[in-house]
Design an enzyme around this catalytic site. Sequence first.
Site, PDB file in Angstrom:
ATOM      1  N   HIS A   1      -7.832   1.283   1.700  1.00 59.54           N
ATOM      2  CA  HIS A   1      -7.699   0.876   3.109  1.00 59.54           C
ATOM      3  C   HIS A   1      -8.332   1.925   4.029  1.00 59.54           C
ATOM      4  O   HIS A   1      -7.683   2.448   4.944  1.00 59.54           O
ATOM      5  CB  HIS A   1      -6.233   0.643   3.475  1.00 59.54           C
ATOM      6  CG  HIS A   1      -6.076  -0.322   4.621  1.00 59.54           C
ATOM      7  ND1 HIS A   1      -4.971  -1.113   4.772  1.00 59.54           N
ATOM      8  CD2 HIS A   1      -6.886  -0.614   5.665  1.00 59.54           C
ATOM      9  CE1 HIS A   1      -5.109  -1.865   5.858  1.00 59.54           C
ATOM     10  NE2 HIS A   1      -6.271  -1.577   6.420  1.00 59.54           N
TER      11      HIS A   1
ATOM     12  N   GLU B   1       0.839  -1.196   0.000  1.00 61.65           N
ATOM     13  CA  GLU B   1       0.000   0.000   0.000  1.00 61.65           C
ATOM     14  C   GLU B   1       0.874   1.246   0.000  1.00 61.65           C
ATOM     15  O   GLU B   1       1.823   1.314   0.792  1.00 61.65           O
ATOM     16  CB  GLU B   1      -0.928  -0.002   1.216  1.00 61.65           C
ATOM     17  CG  GLU B   1      -1.890  -1.185   1.228  1.00 61.65           C
ATOM     18  CD  GLU B   1      -2.824  -1.203   2.432  1.00 61.65           C
ATOM     19  OE1 GLU B   1      -2.669  -0.341   3.336  1.00 61.65           O
ATOM     20  OE2 GLU B   1      -3.715  -2.068   2.473  1.00 61.65           O
TER      21      GLU B   1
END
Length: 316
Positions: free
Chosen positions: A282, A263
């Site tokens: 997220h 990420e």
Amino acid sequence: MSTPGHTTLITTPTFARHSADPWTLLAEGGAGPVRPREDGALPHDEVLRWMAGADALVAGMDAVTAEVMDAAPKLKVIAKHGVGTDTIDLVAGRDRGIPVVCAPGSNSRAVAEYTFGLVLDAARRISASHAAVTEGGWPKLFGPEPHGRTIGVVGFGRIGRLVAGYARAFGMRVLAHDPYVPDDAVTAAQAEPATLLAHADVVTLHLPPAAEPLLNAARLQAMKPGAILVNAARGDLVDETAPAAALHSGHLSAAALDAFTAEPLPESHVLRTAPRLTLTSHMAACTPQANRAMGLMVAEDVLRVLAGEPPHHPAG
């Protein structure tokens, strides 16, 4: 409670973002919060430099390693501004006598609500319609109603049980699997303990990080043809090449993912070109209510440890 003369290093930009109450609690408790950067996580080299004066650390997704702890001779407590402590070396903390605290349950409702939003989006193709309309189209995209379908909840803790409740409200049958939850507890929560991959129209994941992917290509193939996969837990629960392939082949009708092994998601990632897939950044836990509750929980435990009291929410 007073802990005069202490400094709390904040390395996450989200601490007290939507409420000043956690920041005020630390300040008034004598644990002077300091955040060197407001616009993003503190880079590792800066973390090491700032740790020298820290009595307490409030961290987000940044890695808190033995090296970080050793850079802080005064460090007395580490707080995870969140629930999962997989980014913190708990063994190193124990070896150095530094307690680690976290905020269990602070974001459960936020994540559960978001998860069911992903279920609806994947089933009814809401974001796909939005993208088409903004590009000048006007499609009529069909998708199944949740009512009468079966949802499989993998991980039946706080979040999984809330998701199950939302699913029942939509008229869904709920199957659940959790190796740590007895069958009678699953039944008491109005779900059916089951081996669920072959029977669920929707599979949603709510487990902590895994040493290896829970859902690999073989297990995805064991899912019911045309099923939907939702993951708003941890990216490493899924072998990300597998859902991409299953979406391309049509074995999965749709998927919605909010967590990834890397990420931000790399530009060349295989998931970016998969069809019928919703990707989000997220953000399942991102509500003002969860942010305030999370901040207050870790701030209170920081003050307790600095005052020589046991924390309410120790990790590990």
